[in-house]
Design an enzyme around this catalytic site. Structure first.
Site, short mmCIF file in Angstrom:
data_model
loop_
_atom_site.label_atom_id
_atom_site.label_comp_id
_atom_site.label_asym_id
_atom_site.label_seq_id
_atom_site.Cartn_x
_atom_site.Cartn_y
_atom_site.Cartn_z
N ASP A 1 -3.91 3.76 0.09
CA ASP A 1 -5.25 4.16 0.53
C ASP A 1 -5.45 3.97 2.03
O ASP A 1 -6.57 3.77 2.48
CB ASP A 1 -6.32 3.37 -0.25
CG ASP A 1 -6.17 1.87 -0.07
OD1 ASP A 1 -5.19 1.43 0.56
OD2 ASP A 1 -7.05 1.13 -0.53
N LYS B 1 -8.16 -11.87 3.86
CA LYS B 1 -9.63 -11.83 3.88
C LYS B 1 -10.28 -13.14 4.31
O LYS B 1 -10.93 -13.82 3.51
CB LYS B 1 -10.16 -11.37 2.52
CG LYS B 1 -9.46 -10.10 2.04
CD LYS B 1 -10.27 -9.18 1.20
CE LYS B 1 -9.59 -7.84 1.02
NZ LYS B 1 -8.62 -7.70 -0.04
N ASP C 1 -8.53 2.29 6.18
CA ASP C 1 -8.44 2.16 4.72
C ASP C 1 -9.57 3.03 4.18
O ASP C 1 -10.74 2.79 4.49
CB ASP C 1 -8.64 0.69 4.33
CG ASP C 1 -8.63 0.46 2.82
OD1 ASP C 1 -9.18 1.32 2.10
OD2 ASP C 1 -8.10 -0.56 2.38
N1 GDD Z 1 1.16 -1.04 -8.74
C1 GDD Z 1 0.12 -1.81 -8.40
N2 GDD Z 1 -0.20 -2.86 -9.19
N3 GDD Z 1 -0.58 -1.50 -7.28
C2 GDD Z 1 -1.64 -2.31 -6.96
C3 GDD Z 1 -2.02 -3.40 -7.75
C4 GDD Z 1 -1.26 -3.69 -8.94
O1 GDD Z 1 -1.52 -4.63 -9.70
N4 GDD Z 1 -3.11 -3.97 -7.17
C5 GDD Z 1 -3.38 -3.25 -6.06
N5 GDD Z 1 -2.50 -2.23 -5.93
C6 GDD Z 1 -2.41 -1.26 -4.84
C7 GDD Z 1 -3.67 -0.42 -4.62
O2 GDD Z 1 -3.55 0.82 -5.29
C8 GDD Z 1 -3.65 -0.18 -3.11
O3 GDD Z 1 -2.85 0.91 -2.76
C9 GDD Z 1 -2.96 -1.43 -2.56
O4 GDD Z 1 -2.27 -2.02 -3.67
C10 GDD Z 1 -3.96 -2.44 -1.96
O5 GDD Z 1 -5.00 -2.70 -2.88
P1 GDD Z 1 -6.54 -2.65 -2.44
O6 GDD Z 1 -7.34 -3.03 -3.63
O7 GDD Z 1 -6.86 -1.39 -1.75
O8 GDD Z 1 -6.58 -3.90 -1.43
P2 GDD Z 1 -7.51 -4.14 -0.16
O9 GDD Z 1 -7.81 -2.88 0.56
O10 GDD Z 1 -8.66 -4.97 -0.59
O11 GDD Z 1 -6.55 -5.07 0.76
C11 GDD Z 1 -5.20 -4.68 1.03
O12 GDD Z 1 -5.15 -3.65 2.00
C12 GDD Z 1 -5.63 -4.01 3.33
C13 GDD Z 1 -5.44 -2.79 4.22
O13 GDD Z 1 -6.22 -1.77 3.78
C14 GDD Z 1 -4.42 -5.91 1.52
O14 GDD Z 1 -3.07 -5.57 1.61
C15 GDD Z 1 -4.93 -6.38 2.89
O15 GDD Z 1 -4.12 -7.44 3.38
C16 GDD Z 1 -4.87 -5.23 3.89
O16 GDD Z 1 -5.40 -5.62 5.16
MG MG Z 2 -7.59 -0.84 0.17
#
Ligand code: GDD
Ligand code: MG
Length: 383
Positions: A131, A187, A247
């Protein structure tokens, strides 16, 4: 210091994490998985796959999902079906596309562990959150420059509010030659650790698999269970690219990210004829402003309409005298004359009858809006 040599004979693999539920982009994600939501006229993930193919030297891309796997597989495969069926006729070779589903969500690190047999003896691989958007050409090029004394390279970006992201604490953020990550904090409550964040785009040596517990069913997060340990062992670097980054998991960020991506890929988007905005340039009766993207496959647009900070997906029919602001309109919606839509998201295939005002609403797919005015307080009736 030696760095990983992007030797063309030595192919990489890539894992794209497509396991999230996309709750913040509901109701669009009621019908379409978040990675496949329309973005600059294509499913979002198309641009990421294209980037990996063109710049990542990959021979396999693994899609790690935990739900909607079949839908993702169908959409992704259909994007490249011509090149897959006719490899000789296409300029770029399409890598193997593999789809793997977790029975229960395994977390971002558990998902990688789940792919270990597919990684096999491949020495290096990318892992991308599904994303995030950026200039894939320069970000991927910088990621590939992995120092041989490190296990991972994380694309870092500067943001105003780091509290929504993982923060990369660098020993000397101003020294561009030493990018070692001293600590990784997911976070944080405030910005005291700095504002350089984890862009969710990584390039790893396969040794990273030794830092993920060898337990198939364990939920493990890269951000909480792996990166802090690697940082402590001086095994993690950050790389910086002169690129926008976003994002797109929240509507406002989606609209801004789409606009930034469009600006940096204007020629390609023109060539592929993906945006309808262009045809409005000489059209006095329709006005577009701000971060607006109108899909070229919109079926029909009338006159005297205003579009500001909005996205209208393919197949929509837009009448006359309509104002759409700070909103996303899903596929195949019909918006009749004299409608005002602000701060709202409409799922796919919704019909809004004429002279309605829709404010602060999220409307589930396939509804018909006949009332005169709808606001957030009334959305329960439509969900
Ligand atoms: N296969 C799989 N299994 N994918 C997962 C799982 C899981 O259990 N959980 C999350 N994902 C995938 C989501 O589809 C997404 O592409 C990615 O991992 C990150 O999940 P988000 O839910 O979007 O996390 P976020 O945006 O709160 O935080 C993450 O992204 C940030 C940057 O946008 C973290 O990586 C942060 O450290 C980072 O800054
Ligand atoms: Mg995200």
């Amino acid at each position: 210091m030696s760095s990983y040599n992007n030797d063309n004979n030595k192919k990489n693999k890539a894992i794209i994490l497509v396991g999230g539920f996309g709750t913040r982009l509901r109701p669009l994600t009621f019908t379409t998985p978040k990675p496949c939501i329309e973005f600059c006229g294509k499913p979002f993930i198309y641009w990421m796959i294209r980037g990996l193919i063109l710049y990542g030297n990959v021979n396999e891309i693994i899609f790690a999902s935990c739900h909607q796997s079949e839908i993702i597989k169908n959409i992704v495969t259909s994007l490249f079906v011509d090149q897959i069926n006719n490899p000789k006729g296409s300029e770029t070779k399409i890598p193997k596309l593999t789809f793997i589903e977790e029975k229960v969500p395994l977390g971002t690190a558990g998902a990688i562990h789940n792919c270990r047999t597919l990684i096999g003896n491949c020495e290096h691989f990318f892992v991308f959150n599904s994303d995030v958007t950026c200039r894939y050409d320069i970000v991927i090029k910088n990621l590939l420059d992995l120092d041989s004394s490190k296990i991972g390279n994380i694309a870092g970006f500067k943001v105003e509010d780091p509290t929504k992201y993982g923060v990369l604490c660098l020993s000397n953020p101003k020294d561009k030659t030493n990018n070692e990550i001293k600590a990784f904090i997911e976070k944080p409550k405030d910005s005291s650790c700095g504002n350089i964040i984890n862009g969710g785009l990584y390039f790893f040596h396969s040794d990273i698999l030794n830092f993920i517990l060898d337990d198939n069913h364990k939920y493990q997060m890269l951000e909480k269970d792996v990166f802090p340990v690697l940082a402590k062992h001086h095994l993690l670097d950050a790389s910086f690219a002169d690129s926008f980054w976003m994002d797109i998991g929240q509507p406002k960020d989606y609209l801004l990210g789409q606009s930034l991506f469009m600006s940096s890929n204007q020629t390609l988007i023109d060539e592929l004829n993906l945006a309808r905005n262009l045809s409005f340039k000489n059209n006095q009766t329709n006005e577009t402003k701000g971060n607006t993207f109108l899909n070229s496959e919109i079926k029909q647009v009338g006159n005297y309409n205003k579009f500001e900070n909005c996205s209208v997906f393919k197949g929509c029919i837009i009448g006359n005298g309509i104002s759409i602001k700070n909103s996303i309109i899903g596929e195949n919606c019909i918006i009749q004359d004299n409608v005002i839509i602000e701060n709202s998201i409409l799922g796919n295939s919704i019909t809004v009858f004429s002279s309605n005002i829709i404010l602060n609403a999220k409307i589930a797919p396939f509804k018909e809006i006949k009332t005169h005015c709808i606001s957030i307080n009334e959305i329960k009736d439509y969900m």
